[in-house]
Scaffold this motif. Structure first.
Motif, PDB file in Angstrom:
ATOM      1  N   SER A   1       0.216   4.502   1.512  1.00  0.00           N
ATOM      2  CA  SER A   1       1.302   5.384   2.754  1.00  0.00           C
ATOM      3  C   SER A   1       0.526   5.375   3.528  1.00  0.00           C
ATOM      4  O   SER A   1      -0.965   4.808   4.388  1.00  0.00           O
ATOM      5  N   THR A   2       0.616   4.821   5.008  1.00  0.00           N
ATOM      6  CA  THR A   2       0.370   4.525   6.223  1.00  0.00           C
ATOM      7  C   THR A   2       0.463   6.126   7.176  1.00  0.00           C
ATOM      8  O   THR A   2       1.896   6.284   7.132  1.00  0.00           O
TER       9      THR A   2
ATOM     10  N   CYS B   1     -10.481  -4.332   3.157  1.00  0.00           N
ATOM     11  CA  CYS B   1      -9.676  -3.932   3.698  1.00  0.00           C
ATOM     12  C   CYS B   1      -9.503  -5.638   4.450  1.00  0.00           C
ATOM     13  O   CYS B   1     -10.198  -6.072   4.327  1.00  0.00           O
TER      14      CYS B   1
ATOM     15  N   PRO C   1      -4.210   3.594   5.672  1.00  0.00           N
ATOM     16  CA  PRO C   1      -3.485   2.552   4.111  1.00  0.00           C
ATOM     17  C   PRO C   1      -3.708   2.187   2.727  1.00  0.00           C
ATOM     18  O   PRO C   1      -5.717   2.222   2.520  1.00  0.00           O
TER      19      PRO C   1
ATOM     20  N   PRO D   1       0.641  -1.331  -0.435  1.00  0.00           N
ATOM     21  CA  PRO D   1      -0.108   0.018   0.000  1.00  0.00           C
ATOM     22  C   PRO D   1       0.432   0.859  -0.016  1.00  0.00           C
ATOM     23  O   PRO D   1       2.135   1.475   0.115  1.00  0.00           O
TER      24      PRO D   1
ATOM     25  N   ILE E   1      -0.378  -3.815   8.953  1.00  0.00           N
ATOM     26  CA  ILE E   1      -1.165  -2.974   8.136  1.00  0.00           C
ATOM     27  C   ILE E   1      -1.874  -3.523   7.718  1.00  0.00           C
ATOM     28  O   ILE E   1      -2.485  -5.097   7.246  1.00  0.00           O
ATOM     29  N   SER E   2      -3.266  -3.228   7.414  1.00  0.00           N
ATOM     30  CA  SER E   2      -5.097  -3.750   6.713  1.00  0.00           C
ATOM     31  C   SER E   2      -4.875  -3.215   5.718  1.00  0.00           C
ATOM     32  O   SER E   2      -5.136  -2.078   5.125  1.00  0.00           O
ATOM     33  N   ASP E   3      -4.109  -4.447   4.592  1.00  0.00           N
ATOM     34  CA  ASP E   3      -4.260  -3.831   2.920  1.00  0.00           C
ATOM     35  C   ASP E   3      -5.775  -2.973   2.655  1.00  0.00           C
ATOM     36  O   ASP E   3      -6.718  -3.950   2.700  1.00  0.00           O
ATOM     37  N   LEU E   4      -5.786  -2.407   2.215  1.00  0.00           N
ATOM     38  CA  LEU E   4      -6.625  -1.227   1.444  1.00  0.00           C
ATOM     39  C   LEU E   4      -6.863  -1.884  -0.066  1.00  0.00           C
ATOM     40  O   LEU E   4      -5.945  -1.291  -0.220  1.00  0.00           O
TER      41      LEU E   4
END
Lengths: 350, 350
Positions: free
Chosen positions: A51-52, B114, B55, A49, B102-105
């Motif tokens: 950016s966080t 998510c 993210p 992803p 990280i909760s990949d969106l």
């Protein structure tokens, strides 16, 4: 060993008759050779992803900077040739709020915690100890009280009453004893966001305490030691049907706080010197009675095992050249035994 | 009902002989009256952390904006009087990378997902359907293929081989049939990040499919319908020891992908008109065979039950005044039966 799979069975039994759980680590090969436990491999996996900005809690004026952003590979890996004519707007949901998950980060004086609102346990807690910090002894745990963390919304909090009469200890993840340099720093370790339900006798008050002591004594060799600690919910193979199941208790009435099956520690022992080497060790212990005779090294696992089990990454920015294996640099095997014997010696003196 | 606790037992049994799981929802009172299932209450709970930038994955040129920030209460609720003289620097850990989670969106054309790297299931998927979007029928699922999601790092991916011969369907969370307006939009629903292991016969291919159809038919009454769908891992009371346990299978070899015990849908049926009313419905179904005769409304739960079980929040920015209860506005009870009968009627015609 391309596409090979490896199942590391660690902590299969913590001792005869112990309610230990078989820990199974999913270590898929994915084309790399990770069958060598002694070689800590690169975990610099590509993160996709963009950016966080990590959510942040500030609970004290000591503001420890939390990294504001991470660098991700933003290149679309599945380019689509579709024209932008979507008749729907899925992101319109966010007018009602972003669902989350929010992993509440709390920046305390002596540690940082990251909370899991679903299990009401931390995801991880990160601390830092040095010979100097451990030499200061201003705090005493008898002055501290267990506290529900007001930074967590009420419906996602772990509560004191969840632990009450559950049969489990409120087990510190960052040990109070690591924060004696300040009473208020120690007090902050008593927030339930730094706590997991732990088996008391034989674990939290025994083997796990010895393990924490092992970590502190690393400061005799290393000028700086970082420790990340947290819970695991590991699957166990059912003998009857051969399938793998995660099973864990949930305490509280109504049930609210998960009881982890295992705990991990990732230890970063930082060397002095221009090469900035880091001796890394990853350990997984069952949340169960463990005899003091059990060698600590039996619980050493590849770092990637913890990463696969938690969904976290612990050393994505630490180059392989800077890594050493902690248990090759220092003795991980006899610490507990020595400690137990010293305890006995102390007992005789007393 | 201050500090009262309420255990809503929903979906206790999906039918005689069904492998249904008793779903237990932790609904702590916390001083508010939440004992009224018919009254959807305010879920605008205070959220503590300062700010978060979600993210984001962009997998297609259709960039659906993800909210860049959330507004949090940043006031320190536990002020400390400690001087800033900490001898340690816990945030120094981040030189080695931020652990996550990280909760990949993933922003797809027809939905947003998510991902939960620990369970290898989504946390949630959010879609949007309208009468217009469902009227377009350009896509056909026989042209689509199930895909591992390349946006997820390999070690955290759900894999096709994890599902292979597991006995579970690769169950769409956003249904392919909701995305017929574009073949490529439909194709994107086949990423494993939109998938959970679901019981096939009697659930995914039957009751759950009827439930998805119910959602689509809401567009006959409402001009815009949003649906958030995802997995649950709910505790069940053990008859022998009276304790609550979460137990779920993990499929793959080595075990990799969790099999949820239940699934939820949160439905937002958006009305036209100046008041912008939203008819909200929350449902929890066991991942098990459910007879078609079972009324859908038996699976309706308070929104907060889903929030407590998932750690998510679904309507924090939706004022109570704008909310209606979906099942009070439209019939949730007989849809499945009607559908089943229509199917029979169709079968007779054929």
């Amino acid at each position: 060993m391309s596409k090979a799979t490896l199942a590391v069975i660690a902590a299969v039994s913590a001792g005869a008759g112990a309610a230990a759980t078989a820990a199974m680590y999913s270590l898929r090969g994915d084309g790399s050779n990770n069958n060598n436990k002694k070689k800590l491999e690169s975990t610099a996996a590509p993160i996709a992803p963009s950016s966080t900005l990590a959510p942040r809690l500030t609970s004290s004026p000591v503001t420890v900077p939390v990294p504001a952003s991470q660098v991700f590979d933003n290149s679309p890996s599945t380019p689509s040739n579709t024209p932008s004519n979507a008749p729907v707007d899925p992101s319109g949901l966010f007018q009602y709020g972003f669902p989350g998950p929010i992993s509440d980060l709390a920046t305390r004086q002596a540690f940082i915690s990251c909370y899991d609102r679903r299990t009401r346990n931390p995801h991880w807690v990160a601390e830092h100890i040095t010979p100097q910090s451990l030499a200061i002894r201003d705090g005493d745990r008898k002055n501290s009280n267990f506290l529900e963390d007001p930074l967590i919304p009420a419906k996602f909090q772990a509560k004191l009453k969840d632990y009450f009469r559950s049969g489990y200890d409120r087990g510190h993840q960052v040990p109070a004893a690591d924060c004696k340099w300040s009473q208020s720093a120690m007090d902050e370790t008593f927030y339930l966001t730094n706590m997991c339900p732990q088996v008391g006798d034989g674990f939290n008050r025994d083997y796990w305490a010895h393990f924490e002591d092992f970590c502190r004594r690393l400061t005799e060799k290393y000028p700086s030691v970082r420790i990340v600690t947290g819970p695991l919910y590991l699957p166990k193979r059912d003998d009857k049907d051969g399938k793998w199941y995660v099973k864990y208790e949930v305490i509280g009435n109504p049930p609210n706080v998960a009881v982890p099956t295992h705990f991990y520690k990732v230890i970063y022992a930082e060397e002095d010197g221009p090469e900035k080497k880091v001796a890394l060790g990853a350990f997984v212990l069952p949340n169960a009675v463990i005899p003091n005779e059990k060698p600590l090294q039996d619980f050493e696992v590849p770092l990637e095992a913890v990463e696969r089990a938690t969904g976290l990454e612990f050393a994505s920015k630490l180059p392989v050249q800077r890594r050493k294996r902690l248990c090759a640099e220092t003795s991980c095997s006899i610490i507990v035994k020595e400690y137990a014997e010293r305890q006995k010696a102390f007992a005789k003196k007393a």
